[in-house]
Design an enzyme around this catalytic site. Structure first.
Site, PDB file in Angstrom:
ATOM      1  N   MET A 290       0.754  -1.083   0.190  1.00 40.12           N
ATOM      2  CA  MET A 290       0.043   0.136  -0.057  1.00 40.12           C
ATOM      3  C   MET A 290       0.708   1.155   0.039  1.00 40.12           C
ATOM      4  O   MET A 290       0.495   2.263  -0.687  1.00 40.12           O
ATOM      5  CB  MET A 290      -1.021  -0.054   1.265  1.00 40.12           C
ATOM      6  CG  MET A 290      -2.023  -0.959   1.037  1.00 40.12           C
ATOM      7  SD  MET A 290      -3.444  -0.653  -0.109  1.00 40.12           S
ATOM      8  CE  MET A 290      -4.147   0.852   0.625  1.00 40.12           C
ATOM      9  N   ARG A 294       0.687   4.190  -2.738  1.00 41.17           N
ATOM     10  CA  ARG A 294      -0.099   5.385  -2.249  1.00 41.17           C
ATOM     11  C   ARG A 294       0.976   6.573  -2.985  1.00 41.17           C
ATOM     12  O   ARG A 294       0.456   7.402  -3.499  1.00 41.17           O
ATOM     13  CB  ARG A 294       0.032   5.677  -0.863  1.00 41.17           C
ATOM     14  CG  ARG A 294      -1.088   4.773  -0.111  1.00 41.17           C
ATOM     15  CD  ARG A 294      -1.030   4.702   1.410  1.00 41.17           C
ATOM     16  NE  ARG A 294      -2.444   4.195   1.799  1.00 41.17           N
ATOM     17  CZ  ARG A 294      -2.312   3.557   3.193  1.00 41.17           C
ATOM     18  NH1 ARG A 294      -1.333   3.790   3.765  1.00 41.17           N
ATOM     19  NH2 ARG A 294      -3.403   3.152   3.466  1.00 41.17           N
ATOM     20  N   TYR A 425      -8.965   5.429  -4.082  1.00 41.75           N
ATOM     21  CA  TYR A 425      -8.175   4.370  -4.024  1.00 41.75           C
ATOM     22  C   TYR A 425      -6.946   4.281  -3.135  1.00 41.75           C
ATOM     23  O   TYR A 425      -6.610   5.399  -2.843  1.00 41.75           O
ATOM     24  CB  TYR A 425      -8.225   3.404  -5.142  1.00 41.75           C
ATOM     25  CG  TYR A 425      -7.493   3.750  -6.570  1.00 41.75           C
ATOM     26  CD1 TYR A 425      -7.979   3.144  -7.464  1.00 41.75           C
ATOM     27  CD2 TYR A 425      -6.551   4.848  -6.256  1.00 41.75           C
ATOM     28  CE1 TYR A 425      -6.895   3.674  -8.765  1.00 41.75           C
ATOM     29  CE2 TYR A 425      -5.792   5.252  -7.494  1.00 41.75           C
ATOM     30  CZ  TYR A 425      -5.898   4.916  -8.764  1.00 41.75           C
ATOM     31  OH  TYR A 425      -5.303   4.950  -9.784  1.00 41.75           O
ATOM     32  N   GLU A 426      -6.341   3.174  -2.538  1.00 36.26           N
ATOM     33  CA  GLU A 426      -5.211   2.968  -1.720  1.00 36.26           C
ATOM     34  C   GLU A 426      -5.263   4.009  -0.773  1.00 36.26           C
ATOM     35  O   GLU A 426      -4.287   4.301  -0.143  1.00 36.26           O
ATOM     36  CB  GLU A 426      -3.817   3.476  -2.686  1.00 36.26           C
ATOM     37  CG  GLU A 426      -3.785   2.889  -4.254  1.00 36.26           C
ATOM     38  CD  GLU A 426      -3.872   1.259  -3.935  1.00 36.26           C
ATOM     39  OE1 GLU A 426      -3.589   0.620  -2.955  1.00 36.26           O
ATOM     40  OE2 GLU A 426      -4.064   0.662  -4.855  1.00 36.26           O
ATOM     41  N   GLY A 427      -6.441   3.733  -0.249  1.00 39.93           N
ATOM     42  CA  GLY A 427      -6.775   4.579   1.315  1.00 39.93           C
ATOM     43  C   GLY A 427      -7.362   5.997   0.803  1.00 39.93           C
ATOM     44  O   GLY A 427      -6.490   6.790   0.321  1.00 39.93           O
TER      45      GLY A 427
END
Length: 565
Positions: A290, A294, A425-427
């Site tokens: 992640m 990110r 996305y990706e947090g």
């Protein structure tokens, strides 16, 4: 308008602004001399300009589709992917032991941004594989590394990340996918995953899925999650794709943008998988993936901002409307000029932040604890500010185009539609901000204050030469210092309510800092752009700080009834 990779801007930032020489001074990257770095940037830029950029519109108009269980990719994507793979760009960050280039993350970030600007939907494919490669290098057994890494690094096989489920989005701990030991040292994976980027394609020999699942003895929540490698085709003894695994693409999502990237619902029905890392240690491996993703997402959104800025400027220099001096085109109007200046200044600031984050990652890998802390601090800022820059700049690009921006044929709207997902996305960006004020401030704000110290030192040195730019930056740094001291003294509920304002305020300061350094090192063009940012955009920091200090009460005092019409 054709996309042109901003190679010269990368050169300038690496050499004059972020201090890439500190990375090349390490034994690991000593071979990254200026001529080698320049050759890498030039070759990557050529590929983006000539091969990837022409595919961007085709992917939007002719999305990936599912036909009889087979994913068919957009026209030209197979050839574009082949160029990426054959150029070594999939495994450019990977270790040389398994065939990677071993490039520093700062250079990897430059290349990923260029590819994202040229064709975001296709660039998502190698970005996912890069994240998987890093996770395998850090957590997989030697046997798994030997079998899978060479194929992933070469681009013969592609990688994915399978985290999200219908009931488990940001709350990953709610996932239900099961992993049952099969008595052969492997596991049988059963469950459904959604929103899987590049879950399948028709141009690689295999697709290797990294799947989060629960072992039978797993405890509830995130502590009970394990990570498994689940290939589409199970390799034989020679490492060739063999029998099909028990998994399938159920459907492809119909998305707002990035149409060329197949986003799938995946079904695993007793699929064979291999444990990566320790049992119940999936979160550590997931965060390896992640964090790489990110930074990659932040940089790819900056790439979209670059493409949108180039397109808007080209249009503004051609379009004649109203009474304008000079060329007679709309670029002469103050409002249009201000929008274009904001697009360019914001893109530069976001690019500098992502590269500074990448540099910190590089130095952190050399054992520099302060650099590791800085990389941790900058990652949520790079992701959030980078993605907001992509979205906001693309939105301004539509405005510069006027009515033609709302017409799909110009391509201006595609930039906004494509960039919009990056904040999710990706947090999500809200989660990034909460991470910044929560986990990343567990040191009492020490890493943040160290960065603020550095900003003030640079501003003090610049006072003699350019006081009109240096003084506002120094004052903004002091404001940020006081805001950070206030923040770390607050309970977590107060921090979370002001998380986004705090992050945006910090990003504004960082943008001003890098513009100031550019003004010191560059020509009149750099100084004029820095003046625009510092005089017109840095003052926005004050509004963000005011929102931060307002605390949780104005937010949490509102209930659902207050929000109803």
């Amino acid at each position: 308008m054709p996309f042109h990779a901003p190679v010269e801007d990368f050169r300038f930032l690496l050499e004059k602004v972020i201090g890439f020489s500190e990375v090349t001074a390490t034994a690991r990257h000593a071979e990254m001399t200026p001529d080698v770095t320049d050759a890498i940037l030039t070759e990557a830029g050529r590929m983006c300009d000539e091969i990837l950029a022409p595919l961007n519109r085709a992917g939007d108009l002719h999305p990936a589709r599912l036909e009889n269980g087979v994913v068919r990719t957009s026209p030209g994507y197979a050839e574009g992917y082949r160029a990426i793979a054959e150029g070594g760009w999939v495994g450019m960050a990977a270790g040389e032991a398994h065939g990677g280039m071993g490039l520093p993350m700062a250079l990897v970030t430059c290349v990923n941004e260029m590819m994202g600007g040229a064709c975001l939907a296709l660039q998502l494919n190698p970005l996912m594989t890069q994240a998987e490669i890093e996770a395998l290098e850090a957590h997989a057994s030697a046997d798994l590394q030997a079998l899978y890494l060479p194929k992933l690094i070469s681009g013969e096989w592609c990688g994915t990340m399978n985290l999200t489920e219908p009931q488990a989005g940001s709350d990953v701990g709610a996932l239900r996918t099961r992993a049952e030991p099969d008595g052969e040292g492997t596991y049988r994976i059963t469950g459904q995953k959604i929103y899987i980027t590049w879950a399948d394609n028709d141009f690689s020999d295999n697709v290797v899925h990294m799947v989060l699942a629960r072992l039978p003895d797993a405890v509830p929540g995130t502590k009970g999650i394990s990570l498994f490698l689940v290939p589409k085709y199970i390799p034989d003894a020679e490492g060739r794709p063999g029998e099909a695994n028990s998994l399938r693409v159920v459907s492809l999502e119909h998305k707002m943008g990035i149409h060329g990237s197949p986003t799938a619902v995946m079904e695993y029905d007793g699929a064979k998988g291999w444990l990566v890392g320790e049992p119940h240690g999936g979160m550590a491996a997931m965060f390896t993936m992640m964090n790489t993703a990110r930074l990659g997402v932040g940089s790819q959104a900056v790439g979209v901002a670059e493409a949108a800025t180039q397109a808007a400027l080209a249009y503004a220099q051609e379009r004649k409307q109203g009474r304008a001096g000079g060329t007679g085109t709309i670029v002469e109007h103050a409002d249009v000029r201000a929008m274009l200046a904001r697009m360019r200044a914001e893109t530069f600031a976001a690019r500098a932040i992502t590269l500074a984050c990448a540099k910190a990652i590089d130095l952190g890998r050399e054992g520099d604890a302060a650099a590791r802390a800085r990389a941790a601090l900058l990652t949520p800022i790079a992701k959030t500010f980078g993605t907001e820059t992509g979205i906001n700049t693309a939105d301004l690009g539509i405005q510069v185009h006027g009515g033609m921006g709302f017409i799909e044929e110009t391509g201006a709207a595609q930039f906004l539609r494509d960039a919009r997902i990056t904040a999710i996305y990706e947090g999500t960006n809200g989660i990034q901000a909460m991470d910044l004020v929560g986990r990343k401030m567990m040191d009492g704000g020490e890493a943040a204050q160290a960065l603020i110290d550095e900003i003030e030192t640079v501003a003090e040195a610049a006072r003699a030469e350019i006081p009109d730019l240096a003084e506002p930056v120094w004052q903004a740094a002091e404001t940020m210092r006081e805001a950070t001291e206030w923040l770390v003294a607050q309970p977590m509920a107060e921090r979370f309510s002001g998380a986004m304002p705090y992050l945006r305020a910090f990003a504004r300061l960082l943008g001003a800092h890098y513009h100031l350094r550019a003004a010191q090192a560059g020509d009149g063009k750099r100084r004029r752009l820095a003046a625009f940012y510092i005089q017109r955009m840095l003052p926005e920091q004050a509004a963000h700080i005011a929102a931060l200090r307002a605390g949780a009460e104005p937010v949490m005092a509102l209930d659902a009834g207050d929000l109803a019409p």
